[in-house]
Write a protein that holds these residues in place. Structure first.
Motif, PDB file in Angstrom:
ATOM      1  N   THR A 166      47.838   4.423   5.066  1.00 15.14           N
ATOM      2  CA  THR A 166      46.726   5.611   5.210  1.00 15.14           C
ATOM      3  C   THR A 166      46.574   6.320   4.265  1.00 15.14           C
ATOM      4  OG1 THR A 166      48.235   6.705   6.261  1.00 15.14           O
ATOM      5  CG2 THR A 166      47.280   5.305   8.021  1.00 15.14           C
ATOM      6  N   PRO A 167      45.126   7.017   4.159  1.00 11.69           N
ATOM      7  CA  PRO A 167      44.179   6.742   4.862  1.00 11.69           C
ATOM      8  C   PRO A 167      43.255   5.289   4.616  1.00 11.69           C
ATOM      9  CG  PRO A 167      43.399   8.247   3.285  1.00 11.69           C
ATOM     10  CD  PRO A 167      45.047   8.035   3.138  1.00 11.69           C
ATOM     11  N   ALA A 168      42.667   4.723   5.146  1.00 13.31           N
ATOM     12  CA  ALA A 168      41.763   3.584   5.038  1.00 13.31           C
ATOM     13  C   ALA A 168      40.574   3.770   5.640  1.00 13.31           C
ATOM     14  CB  ALA A 168      42.727   2.183   5.395  1.00 13.31           C
ATOM     15  N   LEU A 169      39.605   3.398   4.792  1.00 18.64           N
ATOM     16  CA  LEU A 169      38.118   3.495   5.420  1.00 18.64           C
ATOM     17  C   LEU A 169      37.582   1.987   5.271  1.00 18.64           C
ATOM     18  CD1 LEU A 169      36.841   6.317   2.954  1.00 18.64           C
ATOM     19  CD2 LEU A 169      37.590   6.493   5.019  1.00 18.64           C
ATOM     20  N   VAL A 170      36.846   1.749   6.337  1.00 20.92           N
ATOM     21  CA  VAL A 170      36.082   0.650   6.701  1.00 20.92           C
ATOM     22  C   VAL A 170      34.561   0.690   6.760  1.00 20.92           C
ATOM     23  CG1 VAL A 170      36.053  -1.675   7.961  1.00 20.92           C
ATOM     24  CG2 VAL A 170      38.109  -0.523   7.781  1.00 20.92           C
ATOM     25  N   PHE A 171      33.916   0.046   5.773  1.00 20.72           N
ATOM     26  CA  PHE A 171      32.445   0.358   5.813  1.00 20.72           C
ATOM     27  C   PHE A 171      31.713  -0.520   6.474  1.00 20.72           C
ATOM     28  CE2 PHE A 171      33.966   3.102   2.342  1.00 20.72           C
ATOM     29  CZ  PHE A 171      33.359   4.065   2.366  1.00 20.72           C
ATOM     30  N   SER A 172      30.510  -0.345   6.834  1.00 23.84           N
ATOM     31  CA  SER A 172      29.828  -1.271   7.790  1.00 23.84           C
ATOM     32  C   SER A 172      29.702  -2.632   7.145  1.00 23.84           C
ATOM     33  CB  SER A 172      28.484  -0.631   7.861  1.00 23.84           C
ATOM     34  OG  SER A 172      27.609  -0.510   6.664  1.00 23.84           O
ATOM     35  N   ASP A 173      29.907  -2.858   6.097  1.00 24.52           N
ATOM     36  CA  ASP A 173      29.656  -4.397   5.619  1.00 24.52           C
ATOM     37  C   ASP A 173      31.175  -4.992   5.610  1.00 24.52           C
ATOM     38  OD1 ASP A 173      31.026  -3.016   3.704  1.00 24.52           O
ATOM     39  OD2 ASP A 173      29.721  -4.247   2.013  1.00 24.52           O
ATOM     40  N   GLY A 174      32.153  -4.268   6.171  1.00 24.21           N
ATOM     41  CA  GLY A 174      33.803  -4.760   6.275  1.00 24.21           C
ATOM     42  C   GLY A 174      34.445  -4.383   4.852  1.00 24.21           C
ATOM     43  N   GLN A 175      33.803  -3.729   3.922  1.00 24.82           N
ATOM     44  CA  GLN A 175      34.858  -3.272   2.609  1.00 24.82           C
ATOM     45  C   GLN A 175      35.651  -2.408   3.169  1.00 24.82           C
ATOM     46  OE1 GLN A 175      34.311  -4.596  -0.544  1.00 24.82           O
ATOM     47  NE2 GLN A 175      36.404  -3.659  -0.870  1.00 24.82           N
ATOM     48  N   ILE A 176      37.214  -2.450   2.979  1.00 28.82           N
ATOM     49  CA  ILE A 176      38.178  -1.626   2.934  1.00 28.82           C
ATOM     50  C   ILE A 176      38.261  -0.908   1.595  1.00 28.82           C
ATOM     51  CG2 ILE A 176      40.781  -1.542   3.614  1.00 28.82           C
ATOM     52  CD1 ILE A 176      40.256  -4.090   5.071  1.00 28.82           C
ATOM     53  N   VAL A 177      38.465   0.420   1.830  1.00 24.91           N
ATOM     54  CA  VAL A 177      38.642   1.515   0.495  1.00 24.91           C
ATOM     55  C   VAL A 177      40.005   1.938   0.938  1.00 24.91           C
ATOM     56  CG1 VAL A 177      38.113   3.131  -1.013  1.00 24.91           C
ATOM     57  CG2 VAL A 177      36.258   1.464  -0.332  1.00 24.91           C
ATOM     58  N   ALA A 178      41.126   1.871  -0.013  1.00 34.24           N
ATOM     59  CA  ALA A 178      42.385   2.571   0.619  1.00 34.24           C
ATOM     60  C   ALA A 178      42.487   3.948  -0.240  1.00 34.24           C
ATOM     61  CB  ALA A 178      43.417   1.641   0.199  1.00 34.24           C
ATOM     62  N   GLY A 179      42.945   4.952   0.290  1.00 31.75           N
ATOM     63  CA  GLY A 179      43.376   5.976  -0.465  1.00 31.75           C
ATOM     64  C   GLY A 179      42.251   7.028  -0.118  1.00 31.75           C
ATOM     65  N   SER A 180      42.619   8.347  -0.612  1.00 36.41           N
ATOM     66  CA  SER A 180      42.076   9.453  -0.607  1.00 36.41           C
ATOM     67  C   SER A 180      40.927   9.544  -1.729  1.00 36.41           C
ATOM     68  CB  SER A 180      42.692  10.809  -0.432  1.00 36.41           C
ATOM     69  OG  SER A 180      41.670  11.929  -0.443  1.00 36.41           O
ATOM     70  N   VAL A 181      39.583   9.469  -1.259  1.00 38.98           N
ATOM     71  CA  VAL A 181      38.443   9.246  -2.131  1.00 38.98           C
ATOM     72  C   VAL A 181      37.593  10.795  -1.621  1.00 38.98           C
ATOM     73  CG1 VAL A 181      38.449   7.105  -2.538  1.00 38.98           C
ATOM     74  CG2 VAL A 181      37.133   7.942  -0.667  1.00 38.98           C
ATOM     75  N   ASP A 182      36.594  11.124  -2.803  1.00 41.43           N
ATOM     76  CA  ASP A 182      35.683  12.327  -2.626  1.00 41.43           C
ATOM     77  C   ASP A 182      34.576  11.828  -1.833  1.00 41.43           C
ATOM     78  OD1 ASP A 182      33.855  11.512  -4.348  1.00 41.43           O
ATOM     79  OD2 ASP A 182      35.222  12.460  -6.094  1.00 41.43           O
ATOM     80  N   SER A 183      33.943  12.996  -1.401  1.00 41.54           N
ATOM     81  CA  SER A 183      32.595  12.703  -0.556  1.00 41.54           C
ATOM     82  C   SER A 183      31.479  12.156  -1.312  1.00 41.54           C
ATOM     83  CB  SER A 183      32.287  14.041   0.071  1.00 41.54           C
ATOM     84  OG  SER A 183      31.709  15.046  -1.173  1.00 41.54           O
ATOM     85  N   ALA A 184      31.452  12.449  -2.534  1.00 45.14           N
ATOM     86  CA  ALA A 184      30.419  11.596  -3.437  1.00 45.14           C
ATOM     87  C   ALA A 184      30.716  10.077  -3.386  1.00 45.14           C
ATOM     88  CB  ALA A 184      30.337  12.119  -4.847  1.00 45.14           C
ATOM     89  N   GLN A 185      31.893   9.743  -3.569  1.00 41.58           N
ATOM     90  CA  GLN A 185      32.205   8.276  -3.656  1.00 41.58           C
ATOM     91  C   GLN A 185      31.983   7.435  -2.162  1.00 41.58           C
ATOM     92  OE1 GLN A 185      36.150   8.884  -5.243  1.00 41.58           O
ATOM     93  NE2 GLN A 185      35.867   7.646  -6.783  1.00 41.58           N
TER      94      GLN A 185
END
Length: 259
Positions: free
Chosen positions: A211-230
């Motif tokens: 954690t954290p892990a983000l999952v976007f609507s197309d299913g892409q997983i992005v791991a880690g803390s990223v900023d709002s622009a990204q």
């Protein structure tokens, strides 16, 4: 005569295929012995220097020789294009079907018109999750599905806090108070239990192990803390952009644990 030749050819092809399969399985056995606790997935011949691509723990890639005596972990740069081949391959593997997410087990937070979708796997005691929350707070016009994913082996008190949030009368406010303001939700007397086991089972199946892990609507997983622009970039481009670098890079000593 032609039938006999065809049978001979078929026999040779079958023998070659069996031998090739045996080589791959021997490589798998060798790698499993060298890397206990690591799930060794597909092993395929790569077009580079006679190396073999190995998928470990569902989403990570490394390379080995035909005898599985070495592991090449880290960057592999195409000098003509400058492209990091390992990063690109990892990016391809880090996907999950958004429709398969157990959305009924998420805290649903609607911001603005809620037109965009984003799932967040988060641990109440994870420091990087706390870094991420102010960035998520800046994003609008999004429906966030927050999955409580306490990693009790790292944060022994996180399951208790996750249950307090889930059982609060206003889950979104309880989550924001905890993650943005450090205010722990009050205990409740009602019978309630967060669906932590179900969320953990899904996350492990999808190889979301941290954690954290983000999952976007197309299913892409992005791991880690990223900023709002990204995050905005991903929401707009539907994960077609190059994935942002993880906030905290692994040291050589932790790479084996990660893969």
């Amino acid at each position: 005569m032609m039938l006999k030749q065809s049978l001979i050819a078929l026999s040779l092809l079958t023998a070659f295929s069996s031998a090739h399969g045996a080589d791959i399985e021997q490589m798998r056995k060798q790698l499993t012995e060298h890397m206990p606790g690591t799930h060794i997935g597909a092993i395929t011949k790569s077009p580079y220097a006679g190396l073999y691509e190995v998928i470990a723990n569902g989403i990570n890639v490394f390379y080995t020789d035909e005898n599985a005596d070495i592991a090449i972990i880290g960057k592999m740069i195409n000098l003509k294009t400058g492209k990091d081949l390992v990063q690109a391959r990892n990016h391809e593997l880090m996907h999950v079907d958004f429709a398969s997410l157990p959305l009924d087990k998420a805290i649903v937070k609607v911001k603005g018109n809620g037109s965009r979708k984003l799932a967040v796997f988060s641990d109440p005691d994870c420091p990087f999750c706390h870094e991420l929350e102010p960035e998520l707070d800046k994003v609008t016009d999004v429906t966030m599905y927050i999955f409580l994913y306490p990693l009790a082996e790292l944060h022994p008190d996180s399951e208790r806090k996750a249950n307090l949030v889930w059982c609060a009368d206003n889950q979104v406010k309880a989550w924001d108070d905890l993650m943005l303001h450090g205010k722990e939700p009050a205990a409740t007397k009602k019978t309630c239990e967060a669906p932590l086991k179900a969320i953990k089972a899904f996350a492990q199946k999808a190889w979301i192990t941290g954690t954290p892990a983000l999952v976007f609507s197309d299913g892409q997983i992005v791991a880690g803390s990223v900023d709002s622009a990204q995050i905005e970039n991903y929401l707009e481009e539907k994960a077609k952009a190059v994935p942002p670098a993880k906030a905290k890079s692994a040291t050589v000593e932790t790479i084996k644990k990660q893969i």
